[in-house]
Design a protein around this motif. Sequence first.
Motif, PDB file in Angstrom:
ATOM      1  N   MET A 171       0.828  -1.204   0.000  1.00  0.00           N
ATOM      2  CA  MET A 171       0.000   0.000   0.000  1.00  0.00           C
ATOM      3  C   MET A 171       0.862   1.254   0.000  1.00  0.00           C
ATOM      4  N   SER A 187      -5.872   5.643  -2.645  1.00  0.00           N
ATOM      5  CA  SER A 187      -4.666   4.836  -2.443  1.00  0.00           C
ATOM      6  C   SER A 187      -3.744   5.488  -1.413  1.00  0.00           C
ATOM      7  N   MET A 203      -2.754  -1.746  -7.611  1.00  0.00           N
ATOM      8  CA  MET A 203      -3.175  -0.446  -8.125  1.00  0.00           C
ATOM      9  C   MET A 203      -3.924  -0.576  -9.452  1.00  0.00           C
ATOM     10  N   TYR A 261      -7.413  -2.001  -8.859  1.00  0.00           N
ATOM     11  CA  TYR A 261      -8.311  -1.028  -8.237  1.00  0.00           C
ATOM     12  C   TYR A 261      -8.767   0.028  -9.235  1.00  0.00           C
TER      13      TYR A 261
END
Length: 278
Positions: free
Chosen positions: A37, A180, A216, A219
């Motif tokens: 993350m 994010s 990423m 998403y």
Amino acid sequence: MGITDVAAALLSALLHAGWNAAVKANRNPAQAMTAQMLLGAVLVVPALLWSGLPDPAAWIWILASTLMNVLTISALLRAYELGGFGLVYPVMRAVAVLLVVPMAAVLTGEKFGPAALAGIIVIALSLAVLSLDAARNQAVTLKALGWTLAAGVGTAAYIMCDAQGVRASGNPWAYGFVVSITNAAAMCWRQRRQGPPWRQLNGQWFATLPIAMASMASYLLILWVWSHAPIAPAAALRDTSSIFAILIAVVWLKEPFTRTRIVAVLMAAVAIPLLRLG
């Protein structure tokens, strides 16, 4: 849903299965989750110069999504400690699929045709078949089941937050980049007892960079779909990630392709055109 939306949701599912399996396989899943993350947030900061910030109307959803995401990750990591990936992951996604349908109907007024509803139910059943197959090979404790169900509820909650937030943002990329970053900040706070953020990356750089990129991309793809396509069918398609996880295990890890797994894969394959037509 257009064919491009279906393809994007399926690609998102494939990437989602890959990065979740990689986190579970890491020797320290909590640190790997935090590291990916953090790296994802670092990667998107320059992109904000291109996308700009989302519309102010989206910020309440950004905060809600961040809270739900951290709670979900906490429950998921605890479930992984108590149960296997093959059991926890499909059960969590099946719960989310079933909950998103009534939530989307109540919160956004989405209505589904018989084909779409049938497709959603078939995907949920295929995930249930996978979880039952995994449960045969391991003891299932009430604690593991409880944390898994909690993760499923949290997943449904942040799906609804993201779907509404991305529509309010005016730009799916801007929304995804900001979430994010807020998710990474919240996860660092959750892991604060393990030291400052840069310590979370200690020994995890090379292992988690591809995980961060896959996470990423997964998403952003589903956010783009949710920005204009029906929420529940798109979420159901993304939750075929459990099917992709099985196929990855069969092809690369040489796990057996049992009859139960074949049935689950065929059920998911049948559901895809139903969702497309619905």
